[in-house]
Design an enzyme around this catalytic site. Structure first.
Site, short mmCIF file in Angstrom:
data_model
loop_
_atom_site.label_atom_id
_atom_site.label_comp_id
_atom_site.label_asym_id
_atom_site.label_seq_id
_atom_site.Cartn_x
_atom_site.Cartn_y
_atom_site.Cartn_z
N GLU A 91 -24.80 7.31 9.98
CA GLU A 91 -25.75 6.20 10.13
C GLU A 91 -25.37 5.33 11.33
O GLU A 91 -26.22 4.97 12.15
CB GLU A 91 -25.74 5.33 8.87
CG GLU A 91 -26.57 4.06 9.04
CD GLU A 91 -26.62 3.16 7.81
OE1 GLU A 91 -25.92 3.45 6.82
OE2 GLU A 91 -27.37 2.18 7.85
N ARG A 109 -39.06 -9.14 42.50
CA ARG A 109 -39.37 -10.56 42.36
C ARG A 109 -38.64 -11.35 43.46
O ARG A 109 -37.44 -11.15 43.68
CB ARG A 109 -38.88 -11.04 40.98
CG ARG A 109 -39.06 -12.52 40.74
CD ARG A 109 -40.48 -12.85 40.41
NE ARG A 109 -40.68 -14.26 40.11
CZ ARG A 109 -41.87 -14.83 40.01
NH1 ARG A 109 -42.97 -14.12 40.21
NH2 ARG A 109 -41.96 -16.10 39.73
N GLY A 124 -24.33 -2.39 8.52
CA GLY A 124 -23.01 -3.04 8.49
C GLY A 124 -22.90 -4.03 9.63
O GLY A 124 -23.05 -3.65 10.80
C1 LIG Z 1 -34.77 -5.05 9.71
C2 LIG Z 1 -33.79 -4.66 8.64
C3 LIG Z 1 -33.83 -3.38 8.11
C4 LIG Z 1 -32.95 -3.01 7.10
N1 LIG Z 1 -33.05 -1.77 6.53
C5 LIG Z 1 -32.32 -1.48 5.42
C6 LIG Z 1 -32.52 -0.26 4.71
O1 LIG Z 1 -33.34 0.59 5.10
N2 LIG Z 1 -31.81 -0.04 3.58
C7 LIG Z 1 -30.90 -0.93 3.11
O2 LIG Z 1 -30.29 -0.67 2.08
N3 LIG Z 1 -30.67 -2.10 3.77
C8 LIG Z 1 -31.36 -2.40 4.90
N4 LIG Z 1 -31.17 -3.60 5.56
C9 LIG Z 1 -30.18 -4.53 5.04
C10 LIG Z 1 -28.93 -4.67 5.92
O3 LIG Z 1 -28.15 -3.52 5.85
C11 LIG Z 1 -28.21 -5.94 5.44
O4 LIG Z 1 -29.01 -7.05 5.83
C12 LIG Z 1 -26.83 -6.06 6.02
O5 LIG Z 1 -25.96 -5.08 5.48
C13 LIG Z 1 -26.21 -7.45 5.76
O6 LIG Z 1 -26.33 -7.81 4.41
P1 LIG Z 1 -26.94 -9.23 4.02
O7 LIG Z 1 -28.22 -9.40 4.74
O8 LIG Z 1 -26.95 -9.34 2.55
O9 LIG Z 1 -25.92 -10.28 4.62
P2 LIG Z 1 -24.61 -10.84 3.89
O10 LIG Z 1 -23.81 -9.73 3.36
O11 LIG Z 1 -25.04 -11.94 2.98
O12 LIG Z 1 -23.85 -11.47 5.14
C14 LIG Z 1 -24.14 -12.77 5.68
C15 LIG Z 1 -23.10 -13.09 6.76
O13 LIG Z 1 -21.80 -13.11 6.17
C16 LIG Z 1 -20.95 -12.22 6.87
N5 LIG Z 1 -20.00 -11.61 5.94
C17 LIG Z 1 -20.24 -10.99 4.75
N6 LIG Z 1 -19.11 -10.51 4.24
C18 LIG Z 1 -18.13 -10.82 5.11
C19 LIG Z 1 -16.72 -10.60 5.15
N7 LIG Z 1 -16.08 -9.91 4.19
N8 LIG Z 1 -16.00 -11.08 6.21
C20 LIG Z 1 -16.62 -11.76 7.20
N9 LIG Z 1 -17.96 -12.00 7.23
C21 LIG Z 1 -18.69 -11.53 6.20
C22 LIG Z 1 -21.87 -11.17 7.46
O14 LIG Z 1 -21.24 -10.51 8.54
C23 LIG Z 1 -23.07 -12.02 7.88
O15 LIG Z 1 -22.81 -12.62 9.11
C24 LIG Z 1 -31.99 -3.96 6.61
C25 LIG Z 1 -31.95 -5.23 7.17
C26 LIG Z 1 -32.82 -5.60 8.16
C27 LIG Z 1 -32.76 -7.00 8.70
#
Ligand SMILES: Cc1cc2nc3c(=O)[nH]c(=O)nc-3n(C[C@H](O)[C@H](O)[C@H](O)COP(=O)(O)OP(=O)(O)OC[C@H]3O[C@@H](n4cnc5c(N)ncnc54)[C@H](O)[C@@H]3O)c2cc1C
Length: 390
Positions: free
Chosen positions: A249, A275, A371
């Site tokens: 992935e 430009r 990730g």
């Molecule tokens: C356009 C889009 C498409 C997507 N497609 C898919 C898909 O097809 N399937 C799917 O399953 N998911 C999908 N996702 C989800 C995506 O994988 C997650 O948004 C991502 O893994 C982050 O999880 P979260 O949004 O819950 O953020 P959180 O986990 O809540 O993180 C929020 C913040 O905290 C930080 N953080 C969290 N834990 C730690 C740590 N241990 N140490 C330091 N910092 C940390 C993160 O880096 C981030 O900055 C998609 C997301 C988007 C925006």
């Protein structure tokens, strides 16, 4: 530096892919962005041309091609025309959904699921993230329990997923669910949920900053009866499967990142000598020259790492740490380069009709999904600690 990644066969393939994008993607792309949906017929044409579901084995009607250099060519050609949403949808199939389906299915499941992919009739999705958990996959609350005792009993699936790419267009969804709350990391399994299963519904199509043509949404599972025959792999191994497929992935996101950054840079370098300001091309200001010199250097250096990742993947030895290094580094580079390129376009860079503006919006998510940068550094840091702690 001369790039040694490709052989003649990949360059021949590039010609096919370039013509395909010019004929079947570019003329429709802005409409798909406006519709917030890619026209499904393009996947059929892409499958016929060997651009969609390339890895499906020949016995199921595919090309059986797992050489990642072909995927790199597709990424490069998509980036050339700025068709990011389409490219990410191809990547979702080839780098994610099909990677699971090829590695984990039984013969019976392959017979059911692979042919429609090879024909471009099926679109898949992978559902891990939930409203309450993204980075921390062990927090998944979607659950499945057996309706009976034997291994042949159906599963009853309940829960909710969000941010799922291709959520609305998917014909089948690989869903990660908790199957044993007492088994820790061995308490998760993967299921294939099919579109028509009662209790499976789709929620909102989410309005995103970019990637407008790709549908991203919510999925709901309410007492969905999933037959035992739709369990993917072995019960309890779900988290292990998710972890073991992450290098693939992440390679997909690395490929999309480096090629998008290269494309936006190339277009910007051209713009800088077209430009003019203060009576000269803006590319003749020393600041602009330094910007271009830095960006091109960084791209060349990063591309060498990406090419090595592709070779390592083809050889079957791309490690999770190597992929994590590439994922954070290349996507952060993409973010920096796209931002600097937008600045060099001045006000035009902020206009949607300019490719750099769309690249800016489309690319921003790259450091988040698959990730986050922070999680990548955590993974790498943990490996360093393991290596150095005696
Ligand atoms: C356009 C889009 C498409 C997507 N497609 C898919 C898909 O097809 N399937 C799917 O399953 N998911 C999908 N996702 C989800 C995506 O994988 C997650 O948004 C991502 O893994 C982050 O999880 P979260 O949004 O819950 O953020 P959180 O986990 O809540 O993180 C929020 C913040 O905290 C930080 N953080 C969290 N834990 C730690 C740590 N241990 N140490 C330091 N910092 C940390 C993160 O880096 C981030 O900055 C998609 C997301 C988007 C925006």
């Amino acid at each position: 530096m001369r790039r040694t990644l490709y052989a003649d066969v990949h360059e021949d393939y590039r010609q096919t892919v370039r013509e395909f994008f010019a004929r079947e993607v570019e003329p429709h792309y802005l409409q798909w962005e406006a519709d917030r949906l890619i026209d499904r017929s393009v996947f059929r044409s892409a499958a016929k041309q060997g651009i969609y579901a390339l890895s499906v084995p020949e016995e199921y009607g595919g090309a059986g091609e797992r050489d990642y250099r072909f995927r790199m060519v597709v990424n490069e050609e998509a980036a050339r025309v700025g068709a990011t949403s389409f490219n990410m949808t191809l990547g979702l199939q080839d780098d994610l959904v099909l990677s699971y389906l090829l590695d984990l299915t039984t013969d019976e499941q392959r017979d059911r699921w692979l042919v429609p992919f090879a024909e471009g009739e099926a679109i898949g999705a992978l559902a891990m993230t939930e409203p309450g958990t993204g980075s921390d996959l062990q927090g998944i609350r979607t659950s499945a329990r057996r309706d009976g005792d034997g291994a042949e009993s159906d599963w009853i699936l309940n829960g909710q997923k969000t941010f799922i790419s291709s959520a609305h267009s998917a014909d089948l969804v690989i869903v990660a669910a908790r199957t044993n709350p007492d088994a820790g990391s061995r308490g998760f399994s993967l299921f294939v949920v099919e579109a028509e299963m009662p209790g499976f519904t789709r929620g909102r199509k989410l309005e995103k900053v970019g990637l407008h043509a790709q549908d991203t949404g919510e999925l709901y599972f309410q007492d969905v009866r999933v037959p035992a025959a739709n369990l993917l792999g072995t019960e309890g191994q779900g988290l292990i499967y998710l972890m073991s497929h992450l290098p693939h992935e992440r390679l997909g996101l690395i490929a999309a990142g480096i090629t998008a950054a290269r494309a936006v840079y190339t277009e910007t370098a051209r713009y800088c000598f077209e430009r003019t300001a203060f009576g000269q091309p803006i590319g003749d200001f020393q600041h602009t020259r330094f910007e271009l010199a830095e960006m091109e250097t960084e791209l060349d250096v990063a591309e060498a790492y990406v090419d090595r990742c592709v070779e390592a993947f083809n050889a079957g030895d791309l490690t999770p740490t190597e992929a994590a290094k590439g994922k954070w580094y290349v996507t952060e580079l993409q973010k920096r380069i796209t931002d600097r390129c937008l600045q060099l376009h001045g006000g035009y860079g902020y206009m949607q009709e300019y490719p750099v503006a769309r690249a800016f919006a489309d690319g921003r998510v790259q450091t988040i999904y698959g990730g986050t940068t922070e999680i990548m550094k955590e993974l790498i840091g943990r490996e360093i600690a393991k290596r150095n702690r005696s």
